[in-house]
Scaffold this motif. Structure first.
Motif, short mmCIF file in Angstrom:
data_model
loop_
_atom_site.label_atom_id
_atom_site.label_comp_id
_atom_site.label_asym_id
_atom_site.label_seq_id
_atom_site.Cartn_x
_atom_site.Cartn_y
_atom_site.Cartn_z
N ILE A 231 11.59 33.52 6.49
CA ILE A 231 10.46 33.45 7.42
C ILE A 231 10.93 33.79 8.83
O ILE A 231 10.22 34.46 9.59
CB ILE A 231 9.80 32.06 7.36
N GLN A 232 12.13 33.37 9.19
CA GLN A 232 12.68 33.71 10.50
C GLN A 232 12.79 35.23 10.66
O GLN A 232 12.50 35.78 11.74
CB GLN A 232 14.03 33.05 10.71
N GLU A 233 13.20 35.92 9.61
CA GLU A 233 13.26 37.38 9.67
C GLU A 233 11.88 37.96 9.98
O GLU A 233 11.74 38.86 10.82
CB GLU A 233 13.78 37.94 8.34
N LEU A 234 10.88 37.46 9.29
CA LEU A 234 9.52 37.96 9.51
C LEU A 234 9.02 37.66 10.92
O LEU A 234 8.24 38.43 11.49
CB LEU A 234 8.56 37.36 8.47
N MET A 235 9.45 36.55 11.46
CA MET A 235 8.98 36.14 12.79
C MET A 235 9.75 36.82 13.92
O MET A 235 9.34 36.74 15.08
CB MET A 235 9.11 34.62 12.94
N THR A 236 10.86 37.49 13.60
CA THR A 236 11.69 38.09 14.66
C THR A 236 11.84 39.59 14.58
O THR A 236 12.11 40.24 15.59
CB THR A 236 13.10 37.46 14.66
N ASP A 237 11.67 40.18 13.40
CA ASP A 237 11.99 41.60 13.21
C ASP A 237 10.78 42.47 12.92
O ASP A 237 10.95 43.67 12.65
CB ASP A 237 12.99 41.77 12.05
N TYR A 238 9.57 41.93 12.98
CA TYR A 238 8.40 42.67 12.49
C TYR A 238 7.28 42.77 13.51
O TYR A 238 6.12 42.93 13.15
CB TYR A 238 7.93 42.05 11.16
N GLY A 239 7.63 42.69 14.78
CA GLY A 239 6.62 42.81 15.82
C GLY A 239 5.77 41.55 15.93
O GLY A 239 6.10 40.49 15.39
N LYS A 240 4.67 41.68 16.63
CA LYS A 240 3.80 40.54 16.86
C LYS A 240 3.12 40.11 15.56
O LYS A 240 2.47 40.90 14.88
CB LYS A 240 2.73 40.88 17.90
N ILE A 241 3.28 38.84 15.21
CA ILE A 241 2.65 38.25 14.03
C ILE A 241 1.71 37.15 14.52
O ILE A 241 2.10 36.27 15.29
CB ILE A 241 3.69 37.66 13.05
N ASP A 242 0.47 37.21 14.06
CA ASP A 242 -0.53 36.23 14.50
C ASP A 242 -0.72 35.08 13.52
O ASP A 242 -1.09 33.98 13.93
CB ASP A 242 -1.88 36.94 14.68
N ILE A 243 -0.47 35.34 12.23
CA ILE A 243 -0.76 34.34 11.20
C ILE A 243 0.40 34.29 10.21
O ILE A 243 0.85 35.33 9.70
CB ILE A 243 -2.05 34.71 10.42
N LEU A 244 0.89 33.10 9.92
CA LEU A 244 1.83 32.86 8.83
C LEU A 244 1.05 32.17 7.72
O LEU A 244 0.69 31.00 7.84
CB LEU A 244 3.01 32.01 9.29
N TRP A 245 0.76 32.90 6.66
CA TRP A 245 -0.16 32.48 5.60
C TRP A 245 0.68 32.09 4.39
O TRP A 245 1.17 32.95 3.65
CB TRP A 245 -1.08 33.65 5.29
N LEU A 246 0.90 30.80 4.20
CA LEU A 246 1.83 30.29 3.19
C LEU A 246 1.10 29.87 1.92
O LEU A 246 0.17 29.05 1.96
CB LEU A 246 2.60 29.10 3.75
N ASP A 247 1.53 30.42 0.79
CA ASP A 247 0.92 30.13 -0.50
C ASP A 247 1.88 29.31 -1.35
O ASP A 247 3.07 29.22 -1.07
CB ASP A 247 0.57 31.45 -1.20
#
Length: 485
Positions: A231-247
């Motif tokens: 999740i840290q990778e997604l939050m730091t390497d993929y530009g602006k993220i508005d929603i973390l949608w956890l299933d």
């Protein structure tokens, strides 16, 4: 041998056609008590939540190697006696062989028609304003360039890794962000590939972790760290993220299990992955990040997500119905798409009850949508270009939904939306109820330029529809009357 093995499996017609319905897990997410919703303390989160509530309409995409077989996403790996977990095909009788065959789809996955700009343009033209993309489903296959595992689309074993756009999640997020979409990352908390969740020494019995975390705390810590790092990778390497949608709502602290809800009673272990740590990290990198820890009521479920269903009545908390455009969450060769009329009625119904619609379209193994999906989006977009002011930036107005009517409004106007049956003939006069006529109102029919003749009483407006307006309405899936205050 492996090439022949997969060719035989892939070409098994019985297997390809085995999972046409996509109803699946709706019961998992429909039975939930939302009375204990927690308003976010962070002002940036509240601001983003208000922004999200105003845009109303989003796109969800389930995509992974499972599209090659045209089956339910991930669930055939799950050794439960449920309809959505059924295995088909020549290796169905042996779970170990089946899992090996499923995971080796990585070696043939090559979606050469992948073109996220086409998706983003089609979604924008349809009136969608946010996207949620499956970075990883329960099977553990990553559609992003994680450093935590080689079970990913960018690994050398995957043919598509040679494509310059192989980091699919990044490409999707960039394409939609360039069209001014809010961007959401779907991420599965359970991971049925990584040995720190399904330990090979303890074969899984169901969807849950295959060992007791309390008995093996070091192994569970490995899984927590693995999850955090991804999740840290997604939050730091993929530009602006508005929603973390956890299933995967069974991965949760034992203290949050609600024994009145049938599927939660089957969770055997505390599966606390430290959401406070994840959320803090996410928001330190993405200020205002919306965290949607589905079905785990509390501070990390910023909005609730009924699945394949719509609440019967208005709900005062932030919520979103996630629903499929066809029958299945994942790609199937022959999809049964809902009509544009049905989808528009669904959107209106949801908005009138204070929700958003997140509509799922599944790309195929070649990286393309069904042509029918594009057609449905064009029809929805045509209606929204005329009637979008009754949807975006509106609030529900009591009585919200009443028979075929839906009510939304702004400070300046109320929108009375009528949901006609197929081929319903518009009457010569139509009555608008639940209105105040203390000040003489003005009534407009959205999409019809001429002034309408009205007669008022204390609580009703009688609208006369000219023949030209009636003829035009016969082509419209929903009729919107704007009452200006």
């Amino acid at each position: 041998m492996k090439n022949n093995y997969f060719r035989k499996f892939r070409h098994s017609l019985a297997f390809i056609l085995s999972f046409l319905p996509g109803a699946l897990m709706a019961q998992q997410h429909s039975e939930q008590n939302h009375a204990h919703y927690v308003v976010p303390k962070d002002s940036l989160v509240r601001q983003k939540l208000a922004q999200w509530q105003n845009i109303k309409f989003g796109l969800l995409m389930h995509w992974g190697t499972y599209s090659e077989w045209g089956i339910v996403e991930s669930w055939s790996l799950c050794p439960e006696d449920e309809g959505w977990c059924v295995r088909r095909g020549p290796y169905a009788s042996n779970w170990y062989e089946y899992k090996r065959a499923y995971e080796n789809l990585q070696t043939t996955f090559n979606p050469t028609k992948f073109n996220p700009e086409r998706w983003a343009t089609a979604a924008k033209d349809a009136g969608m304003k946010y996207v949620v993309f499956t970075t990883k489903h329960h099977d553990g296959f990553c559609m992003f360039d994680t450093k935590q595992t080689d079970y990913k689309i960018t690994d050398a074993k995957t043919p598509f890794s040679k494509n310059p756009r192989s980091n699919v999640a990044k490409e999707v997020f960039t394409a939609f962000r360039n069209q001014n979409f809010m961007v959401g990352a779907y991420f599965s908390k359970p991971d049925w590939h990584v040995p720190s969740y399904w330990d090979p020494y303890f074969p899984p019995k169901d969807r849950n972790v295959s060992y007791a975390p309390k008995k093996y705390p070091q192994k569970w810590q490995q899984f927590k760290d693995f999850t955090f790092n991804q999740i840290q990778e997604l939050m730091t390497d993929y530009g602006k993220i508005d929603i973390l949608w956890l299933d995967g709502g069974w991965v949760r602290p034992a203290s949050t299990i609600d024994s009145t809800i049938s599927w939660q009673r089957t969770i055997p272990y505390d599966q606390d992955i430290d959401m406070a740590r994840i959320a803090q990290m996410g928001r330190s990198n993405q200020p205002g990040l919306l965290v949607v820890d589905r079905t785990v009521t509390g501070e990390f479920e910023n909005y609730v997500t009924p699945e394949q269903s719509i609440p019967d009545t208005y709900m005062p908390i932030p919520w979103e119905s996630c629903m499929t455009m066809g029958d299945s969450w994942s790609y199937i060769p022959k999809e049964n798409f809902k009509s544009a009329r049905k989808l528009i009625h669904t959107l209106v119904d949801i908005v009138a009850k204070n929700g958003n619609l997140l509509l799922n379209i599944a790309p195929g193994p070649d990286g393309e949508w069904h042509s029918e999906a594009y057609g449905r989006l064009q029809e929805i977009g045509a209606w929204l270009r005329i009637n979008g002011e009754s949807i975006y930036d509106t609030k529900p107005v009591a009585p919200y939904r009443q028979e075929k009517w839906a009510y939304m409004g702004t400070e300046r106007a109320t929108y009375h939306t009528y949901l006609p049956a197929e081929q319903e003939i518009p009457p010569t006069t139509i009555t608008l109820n639940n209105v105040s006529t203390a000040r003489k109102p003005t009534v407009k029919l959205l999409g019809y330029a001429k002034v309408l003749k009205i007669t008022t009483s204390p609580t009703e407006i009688l609208v006369t529809l000219p023949e030209q307006a009636r003829q035009w309405l016969t082509t419209q899936p929903a009729w919107v009357f704007k009452v200006e205050k």
